[in-house]
Design an enzyme around this catalytic site. Structure first.
Site, mmCIF file in Angstrom:
data_model
loop_
_atom_site.group_PDB
_atom_site.id
_atom_site.type_symbol
_atom_site.label_atom_id
_atom_site.label_comp_id
_atom_site.label_asym_id
_atom_site.label_seq_id
_atom_site.Cartn_x
_atom_site.Cartn_y
_atom_site.Cartn_z
ATOM 1 N N ARG A 1 37.048 47.243 33.616
ATOM 2 C CA ARG A 1 37.926 47.856 34.617
ATOM 3 C C ARG A 1 39.369 47.869 34.123
ATOM 4 O O ARG A 1 40.089 48.859 34.339
ATOM 5 C CB ARG A 1 37.847 47.088 35.938
ATOM 6 C CG ARG A 1 36.549 47.239 36.719
ATOM 7 C CD ARG A 1 36.476 48.531 37.526
ATOM 8 N NE ARG A 1 37.634 48.759 38.374
ATOM 9 C CZ ARG A 1 37.819 48.224 39.579
ATOM 10 N NH1 ARG A 1 36.923 47.362 40.067
ATOM 11 N NH2 ARG A 1 38.883 48.542 40.293
ATOM 12 N N ARG B 1 48.256 45.818 42.385
ATOM 13 C CA ARG B 1 49.013 45.705 41.135
ATOM 14 C C ARG B 1 49.980 46.870 40.949
ATOM 15 O O ARG B 1 50.882 46.794 40.115
ATOM 16 C CB ARG B 1 48.036 45.652 39.956
ATOM 17 C CG ARG B 1 46.982 44.557 40.095
ATOM 18 C CD ARG B 1 45.752 44.840 39.250
ATOM 19 N NE ARG B 1 44.620 44.021 39.644
ATOM 20 C CZ ARG B 1 43.816 44.307 40.675
ATOM 21 N NH1 ARG B 1 44.030 45.397 41.403
ATOM 22 N NH2 ARG B 1 42.823 43.512 40.982
ATOM 23 N N LYS C 1 49.924 32.595 33.377
ATOM 24 C CA LYS C 1 48.756 33.036 32.595
ATOM 25 C C LYS C 1 48.998 34.395 31.954
ATOM 26 O O LYS C 1 48.733 34.594 30.763
ATOM 27 C CB LYS C 1 47.512 33.087 33.480
ATOM 28 C CG LYS C 1 46.199 33.230 32.689
ATOM 29 C CD LYS C 1 45.785 34.649 32.447
ATOM 30 C CE LYS C 1 45.169 35.235 33.703
ATOM 31 N NZ LYS C 1 44.550 36.576 33.424
ATOM 32 N N PRO D 1 46.256 31.010 27.261
ATOM 33 C CA PRO D 1 46.177 31.472 28.649
ATOM 34 C C PRO D 1 45.068 30.734 29.397
ATOM 35 O O PRO D 1 43.918 30.689 28.941
ATOM 36 C CB PRO D 1 45.845 32.963 28.509
ATOM 37 C CG PRO D 1 46.288 33.328 27.118
ATOM 38 C CD PRO D 1 46.050 32.104 26.299
ATOM 39 N N ASP E 1 42.796 31.129 31.731
ATOM 40 C CA ASP E 1 42.022 32.034 32.568
ATOM 41 C C ASP E 1 40.759 31.326 33.056
ATOM 42 O O ASP E 1 40.563 30.134 32.833
ATOM 43 C CB ASP E 1 41.682 33.304 31.788
ATOM 44 C CG ASP E 1 40.947 33.012 30.486
ATOM 45 O OD1 ASP E 1 40.156 32.054 30.436
ATOM 46 O OD2 ASP E 1 41.178 33.741 29.507
#
Length: 304
Positions: A144, A192, A234, A251, A253
């Site tokens: 995505r 976003r 992050k 990072p 995640d």
């Protein structure tokens, strides 16, 4: 159109193009056969990958279309200009991967991750496009995220031609800043959209630029990037690692937090900064970001 090939025997350490560009580090390449990010456990392929590269300081003064594939010990390329310095920069062919591997701690999980994807390297993406990509990454599957970046380029970027074929450049800060939140939401950016629009305005207006983090101490550089709207620790670490060359960045995640819970519970320190320091040490310090990327790809692909 210019063409050429880079002998991989001239590169320090192994190299795997597919693992490098399809491991969730970069969303700015596309696969010519349309199969980008269709599979999780990717490595060793011979497909063509393509991107449009903006001018890069010290690398190229012009925008360039670049296509590349790996076959028979070569990186074959086609481009509107000499692609060797561009590919060396973007794919970190100047890293000594053998030395990086030697600096990795002796640890069973890390050894399995490195063994699963020999030759996977970090990328060095253009800073603004990398920043936007990871602003879009929150709570999104990699396919995505990739689709969003292609849509931004298709709808708002310039068209660049090579050999009769049209390619879409990622939008400049000015091009994205000129779009409305509604237009960005139409491309499925959701919440976003205002983050991307405001961040693009900041760069276009000269208020801030991700490049300004270069040369700062690592944690200061991370703090600098959090000035951008929608950028937390992050996302800042992703930009530092996958664009600005901070190879120690890790990072935190979902997959790395899973690794911490399952394999390195002592590294969980509560806050982002303190946990980051602990896992960086466990992952080897200066090259911890390389280790992070191998572990991320290994766990995400279901290899364990």
């Amino acid at each position: 159109m210019e063409t050429g090939a880079i002998p991989l025997a001239d590169v320090d350490g192994e190299f795997d193009l597919q693992a490098t560009v399809e491991s969730g580090q970069s969303y700015l390449w596309d696969r010519a056969d349309g199969g980008m990010y269709d599979e999780l456990n990717v490595h060793g392929g011979e497909e063509w990958y393509e991107t449009v590269v903006p001018p890069l300081s010290g690398v190229t003064d012009e925008r360039a279309v670049v296509r590349v594939r790996q076959t028979d010990g070569l990186l074959e390329w086609e481009s509107t200009t000499d692609a060797v310095p561009i590919l060396t920069h973007l794919l970190r062919l100047d890293d000594d991967l053998d030395a990086i591997l030697e600096a990795t701690p002796d640890d069973p999980l890390l050894e399995r991750a490195y063994a699963a994807y020999p030759g996977m390297r970090l990328v060095r993406d253009p800073p603004f496009a990398c920043l936007v990509s990871f602003i879009c990454s929150a709570q999104m599957r990699v396919s995505r995220i990739h689709g969003m970046q292609l849509a931004l380029a298709r709808e708002f970027g310039d068209v660049v031609e090579m050999d009769g074929q049209a390619y879409h450049a990622f939008p400049t800060p000015e091009q994205l800043a000129a779009r409305t939140e509604a237009e960005l939401r139409e491309l499925k950016l959701g919440y976003r959209a205002p983050y991307v629009q405001r961040t693009a305005e900041m760069v276009a207006d000269g208020e801030a630029h991700p490049d300004e983090a270069l040369g700062m101490a690592y944690e200061d550089a991370r703090e600098s990037l959090t000035r951008f709207v929608g950028v937390g620790d992050k996302v800042a670490d992703c930009v530092l690692l996958f664009s600005l060359g901070y190879l120690e960045a890790v990072p935190l995640d979902t997959w790395i937090r899973t690794a911490i819970a399952d394999y390195y519970p002592d590294c969980e320190q509560g806050g982002y900064a303190t946990t980051s320091r602990a896992i960086r040490e466990a992952f080897g310090g200066d090259y911890a970001g390389y280790t992070q990327t191998y572990v991320f790809h290994y766990l995400r692909a279901g290899r364990e």
